[in-house]
Design an enzyme around this catalytic site. Structure first.
Site: not given
Length: 270
Positions: A2-3, A257
DNA sequence: CATTCGACCTGCTTGC
DNA sequence: TGCAAGCAGGTCGAAT
């Protein structure tokens, strides 16, 4: 997983099911899921009633009578609320037995998430939460600019730095850069004050919109658990074609990333 | 101090 | 089909 928006959705959903219930027993099935001493965690919290759930950045904070504990879901953490009779599934690592015959179980395939006992009165001032920067809606543009301006790191990497602003993760970092038409590799130093102000504004909008969508999509939980997973329209992340110019979206690694951007629309360096 | 890099984990996808 | 490598919505700690 989650963000910030997903964590907020989990918080709101979970509150409907566990507020006012007593934790009658805690079973830890994978010791490392608890930061610090597991026995201390279990002993301290057993018998307390859950009064509220707070959130700071991507951390959930469970408020009990005497103590509190924080929970970070990292990549794949989720909470299940199940009948006590349901067999433990493979990736459920911690069980809170509740007073009404249900159980709150923490599930995490990759075992990255952590729970930790914290001081109820001072958790925002204590580690690890005190390290976090403001959420976008509380951010002072001057302070954010000061941090960004002194770094050569890619702006996208800086958006992920939770000590500058908290709440943004890899997906939204990509989306925010796309919305602003800023190249994610632009060094922080080359981003203007004006652009930083816009960056904060866009971050606010995107996170807020995601929370609304999470809230409308997730009314409760199911066999998949309370994940806060929602179907937000992604513009670049995981996309192949730019929705604006129909050109090819590029994927490259930026500081380890996965980073998606449109080389045509996101040429701006600041 | 700022930055880099590997570690933490499991499972799914991809490519040979 | 089989298997290894690469990657996943995150953060931490040790090394540079």
């Amino acid at each position: 997983m989650p963000e910030l928006p997903e964590v907020e959705t989990v918080r709101r959903t979970l509150k409907n099911f566990i507020i006012g219930k007593e934790i009658t027993e805690i079973r830890v099935h994978y010791d490392k899921i608890v930061s610090g001493n597991t026995d201390t965690f279990v002993t301290a919290l057993t018998g307390q009633t859950i009064l509220d759930i707070d959130r700071v950045g991507k951390y959930l904070v469970f408020i009990l009578d005497q103590d509190a504990f924080i929970s970070h879901l990292r990549m794949e953490g989720k909470y299940n609320i199940v009948d006590a009779s349901k067999p433990l599934s493979k990736h459920e690592h911690l069980t809170f037995v509740l007073s009404d015959g249900t159980e709150l179980r923490y599930q995490d395939t990759r075992k990255f998430g952590r729970l930790a006992l914290v001081n109820k009165e001072s958790y925002r001032q204590d580690l690890p939460l005190c390290k976090l920067g403001p959420e976008p809606w509380d951010a002072d543009p001057k302070a954010i600019y000061a941090r960004i301006h002194q770094s050569n790191l890619p702006i996208k990497t800086l958006l992920l730095d939770q000590t500058i602003m908290t709440g943004i993760g890899n997906i939204y970092a990509n989306e925010i850069c796309f919305t602003l038409k800023i190249n994610p590799t632009t060094p922080g130093k080359r981003v203007s004050k004006k652009r930083v102000v816009e960056l904060i504004a866009v971050s606010k909008e995107i996170l807020a919109q995601a929370i609304v969508q999470g809230g409308t999509t997730i009314h409760s939980f199911d066999a998949n658990g309370i994940t806060g997973l929602f179907q937000m329209q992604l513009q670049v992340h995981l996309q192949k074609v730019c929705p604006v110019c129909n050109g090819a979206v590029i994927k490259k690694m930026v500081r380890g990333r996965g980073t998606y951007y449109c080389p045509t629309c996101q040429k701006k360096k600041g």
